[in-house]
Design a protein around this motif. Structure first.
Motif, short mmCIF file in Angstrom:
data_model
loop_
_atom_site.label_atom_id
_atom_site.label_comp_id
_atom_site.label_asym_id
_atom_site.label_seq_id
_atom_site.Cartn_x
_atom_site.Cartn_y
_atom_site.Cartn_z
N MET A 52 44.13 48.82 41.58
CA MET A 52 44.17 47.38 41.32
C MET A 52 45.58 46.84 41.50
O MET A 52 45.78 45.76 42.05
CB MET A 52 43.63 47.07 39.92
N GLU A 53 46.58 47.59 41.04
CA GLU A 53 47.97 47.17 41.19
C GLU A 53 48.34 47.09 42.67
O GLU A 53 48.99 46.13 43.11
CB GLU A 53 48.90 48.16 40.46
N THR A 55 46.32 46.64 45.21
CA THR A 55 45.60 45.52 45.82
C THR A 55 46.28 44.20 45.49
O THR A 55 46.43 43.34 46.35
CB THR A 55 44.13 45.52 45.34
N ARG A 56 46.71 44.06 44.23
CA ARG A 56 47.42 42.85 43.83
C ARG A 56 48.68 42.68 44.68
O ARG A 56 48.98 41.60 45.17
CB ARG A 56 47.80 42.91 42.34
N ASP A 60 49.54 39.67 47.40
CA ASP A 60 50.76 38.89 47.21
C ASP A 60 51.65 38.95 48.46
O ASP A 60 52.17 37.93 48.91
CB ASP A 60 51.53 39.41 45.98
#
Length: 109
Positions: A52-53, A55-56, A60
């Motif tokens: 998830m990190e 992907t974030r 960005d």
């Protein structure tokens, strides 16, 4: 310290719950590797957090890259182009270094 104690208690409680299914442990796909269900679930949770990190971060960076490309359209001279490119490159290198440090920190927890 309290968090580590709470995690230890959680692992103990989960282990106790899984002890009721000991006869079924031979069916556990990771039994041959020695990974217990609670340990495997914790590994999956941590991998999910890291994914998830990442992907974030990718989303960005894609937004920032698109913003830089849009800024190139406004260039009126080679000097403008070089300034935009320089700022975008510095920002990208900084972002990637920060993300690498964040991921390294997360994996060492």
């Amino acid at each position: 310290m309290a968090r580590a104690s709470a995690q230890a208690e959680n692992v103990k409680a989960t282990s106790k719950a899984f002890s009721a299914v000991d006869p079924f442990m031979s069916a556990w796909p990771m039994a041959s590797s020695g990974a217990s269900p609670p340990a495997a679930l914790e590994s999956f949770r941590r991998m999910s957090e890291i994914q998830m990190e990442m992907t974030r971060f990718y989303v960005d960076r894609a937004r920032k890259n698109a913003s830089a490309l849009t800024a190139f359209i406004t260039c009126r001279s080679p000097k403008d182009f070089l300034e935009i490119w320089r700022n975008a490159a510095i920002e990208a290198v900084t972002d990637y270094a920060d993300e690498a440090a964040r991921l390294l920190d997360r994996t060492q927890k």
